[in-house]
Design an enzyme around this catalytic site. Structure first.
Site, mmCIF file in Angstrom:
data_model
loop_
_atom_site.group_PDB
_atom_site.id
_atom_site.type_symbol
_atom_site.label_atom_id
_atom_site.label_comp_id
_atom_site.label_asym_id
_atom_site.label_seq_id
_atom_site.Cartn_x
_atom_site.Cartn_y
_atom_site.Cartn_z
ATOM 1 N N LYS A 29 32.304 26.512 24.961
ATOM 2 C CA LYS A 29 31.933 28.057 24.550
ATOM 3 C C LYS A 29 33.018 28.544 23.820
ATOM 4 O O LYS A 29 34.178 27.981 23.664
ATOM 5 C CB LYS A 29 31.783 28.713 25.637
ATOM 6 C CG LYS A 29 30.238 28.527 26.643
ATOM 7 C CD LYS A 29 29.948 29.342 27.727
ATOM 8 C CE LYS A 29 28.739 28.673 28.415
ATOM 9 N NZ LYS A 29 28.326 29.650 29.394
ATOM 10 N N TYR A 69 19.232 29.498 24.968
ATOM 11 C CA TYR A 69 18.897 30.241 26.195
ATOM 12 C C TYR A 69 17.761 30.710 26.487
ATOM 13 O O TYR A 69 17.552 31.741 26.877
ATOM 14 C CB TYR A 69 20.091 31.170 26.066
ATOM 15 C CG TYR A 69 21.453 30.653 26.822
ATOM 16 C CD1 TYR A 69 21.602 29.840 27.712
ATOM 17 C CD2 TYR A 69 22.483 30.618 25.771
ATOM 18 C CE1 TYR A 69 22.942 29.296 28.113
ATOM 19 C CE2 TYR A 69 23.937 30.365 26.417
ATOM 20 C CZ TYR A 69 23.999 29.353 27.311
ATOM 21 O OH TYR A 69 25.107 28.656 27.755
ATOM 22 N N ASN A 132 32.695 31.747 31.092
ATOM 23 C CA ASN A 132 32.864 30.476 31.971
ATOM 24 C C ASN A 132 33.233 29.237 31.085
ATOM 25 O O ASN A 132 32.701 28.260 31.387
ATOM 26 C CB ASN A 132 31.902 30.511 32.930
ATOM 27 C CG ASN A 132 30.482 30.303 32.307
ATOM 28 O OD1 ASN A 132 30.196 30.320 31.166
ATOM 29 N ND2 ASN A 132 29.396 30.187 33.031
ATOM 30 N N HIS A 135 29.269 24.871 28.904
ATOM 31 C CA HIS A 135 27.870 24.539 29.315
ATOM 32 C C HIS A 135 27.684 23.128 29.644
ATOM 33 O O HIS A 135 27.951 22.349 28.757
ATOM 34 C CB HIS A 135 27.117 25.015 28.219
ATOM 35 C CG HIS A 135 25.539 24.648 28.339
ATOM 36 N ND1 HIS A 135 24.622 25.332 28.995
ATOM 37 C CD2 HIS A 135 24.809 23.580 27.551
ATOM 38 C CE1 HIS A 135 23.382 24.695 28.859
ATOM 39 N NE2 HIS A 135 23.508 23.775 28.184
ATOM 40 N N GLU A 146 18.140 19.722 24.460
ATOM 41 C CA GLU A 146 19.166 20.510 23.846
ATOM 42 C C GLU A 146 19.926 19.531 22.844
ATOM 43 O O GLU A 146 20.453 20.122 21.883
ATOM 44 C CB GLU A 146 20.217 20.872 24.931
ATOM 45 C CG GLU A 146 19.660 22.007 25.832
ATOM 46 C CD GLU A 146 20.575 22.130 27.224
ATOM 47 O OE1 GLU A 146 20.223 23.103 27.969
ATOM 48 O OE2 GLU A 146 21.575 21.481 27.510
HETATM 49 P P1 ADP Z 1 24.694 27.504 34.009
HETATM 50 O O1 ADP Z 1 25.580 27.748 32.504
HETATM 51 O O2 ADP Z 1 25.879 27.087 34.710
HETATM 52 O O3 ADP Z 1 23.584 26.554 33.757
HETATM 53 P P2 ADP Z 1 22.910 29.809 33.738
HETATM 54 O O4 ADP Z 1 21.884 29.084 32.846
HETATM 55 O O5 ADP Z 1 22.117 30.650 34.986
HETATM 56 O O6 ADP Z 1 24.191 28.954 34.230
HETATM 57 O O7 ADP Z 1 23.372 30.641 32.739
HETATM 58 C C1 ADP Z 1 23.790 30.546 31.593
HETATM 59 C C2 ADP Z 1 25.096 31.370 31.214
HETATM 60 O O8 ADP Z 1 24.669 32.574 31.287
HETATM 61 C C3 ADP Z 1 26.210 31.089 32.315
HETATM 62 O O9 ADP Z 1 27.019 30.062 31.940
HETATM 63 C C4 ADP Z 1 27.029 32.408 31.815
HETATM 64 O O10 ADP Z 1 27.932 32.188 30.596
HETATM 65 C C5 ADP Z 1 25.839 33.364 31.649
HETATM 66 N N1 ADP Z 1 25.459 34.187 32.717
HETATM 67 C C6 ADP Z 1 24.909 33.696 33.916
HETATM 68 N N2 ADP Z 1 24.752 34.697 34.780
HETATM 69 C C7 ADP Z 1 25.269 35.624 34.403
HETATM 70 C C8 ADP Z 1 25.481 37.022 34.875
HETATM 71 N N3 ADP Z 1 25.067 37.405 36.187
HETATM 72 N N4 ADP Z 1 26.201 37.833 34.094
HETATM 73 C C9 ADP Z 1 26.625 37.378 32.966
HETATM 74 N N5 ADP Z 1 26.574 36.206 32.526
HETATM 75 C C10 ADP Z 1 26.033 35.411 33.026
#
Ligand code: ADP
Length: 168
Positions: A29, A69, A132, A135, A146
């Site tokens: 990211k 997303y 974080n 992805h 994807e």
């Molecule tokens: P992952 O990336 O682990 O598959 P998700 O698909 O649930 O997780 O979410 C996509 C991305 O959205 C996360 O990696 C994170 O960057 C963001 N995200 C998820 N939950 C939150 C939250 N509660 N607040 C802010 N950003 C979030």
């Protein structure tokens, strides 16, 4: 068309071993790129034994990221997520190997860095969920979607000379 390559559809003896060969979409990211973590993340996947079959640095449009997303579009954090994800270049990659989807997710760690184990990318390298750094596809189906979304031009098929040292 972005599924498992011909090289894995071998004779019956090989089918069982290679039937779990997968490709996963891994994306560093904007924060990971800005923090100079591309090398660190690539190193972990390379060292594991996965094979890099596509890679590009790209600054995606808002529409492209919203499509990526789309399943999260009703979430409260969605606008912030799109803003974050379009704030700079991302490093889009496809990694191939046995169990690459599930293992890739394990290597990334939990969505919430505070819940990610030490030793995982998120557990070791970041603090907040909204930053974080990486992805990874959560299923073979989403990986295929994807990969098609990020690499419409296709991926790079090649044979690694270390294959026999990674797979029995
Ligand atoms: P992952 O990336 O682990 O598959 P998700 O698909 O649930 O997780 O979410 C996509 C991305 O959205 C996360 O990696 C994170 O960057 C963001 N995200 C998820 N939950 C939150 C939250 N509660 N607040 C802010 N950003 C979030």
């Amino acid at each position: 068309q972005h599924g498992i390559g011909r090289e894995f559809a071998g004779d019956d003896g090989c089918r069982q071993i290679f039937s779990k060969m997968e490709r996963t979409y891994i994306m560093i990211k904007p924060d990971g790129v800005q923090r100079g973590l591309i090398g660190e993340i690539v190193k972990r996947f390379e060292s594991k034994g996965f094979k890099l079959v596509a890679m590009k640095l790209t600054k995606p449009s808002k529409e492209h990221m919203e499509e990526h997303y789309v399943d999260l579009k009703e979430k409260k954090f969605f606008p912030g997520l799109i803003e974050y994800m379009t704030s700079g270049p991302v490093c889009a990659m496809v990694w191939e190997g046995k169990g690459a989807v599930a293992t890739g997710r394990k290597m990334l760690g939990a969505t919430m860095p505070s819940e990610s184990d030490p030793g995982t990318i998120r557990g070791d390298l970041c603090i907040e969920v909204g930053r974080n750094i990486c992805h990874g596809s959560d299923s073979v189906d989403s990986a295929n979607k994807e990969i098609a979304h990020w690499f419409p031009e296709g991926i790079c098929e090649w044979e690694s000379c270390s294959k026999a040292w990674i797979y029995e």
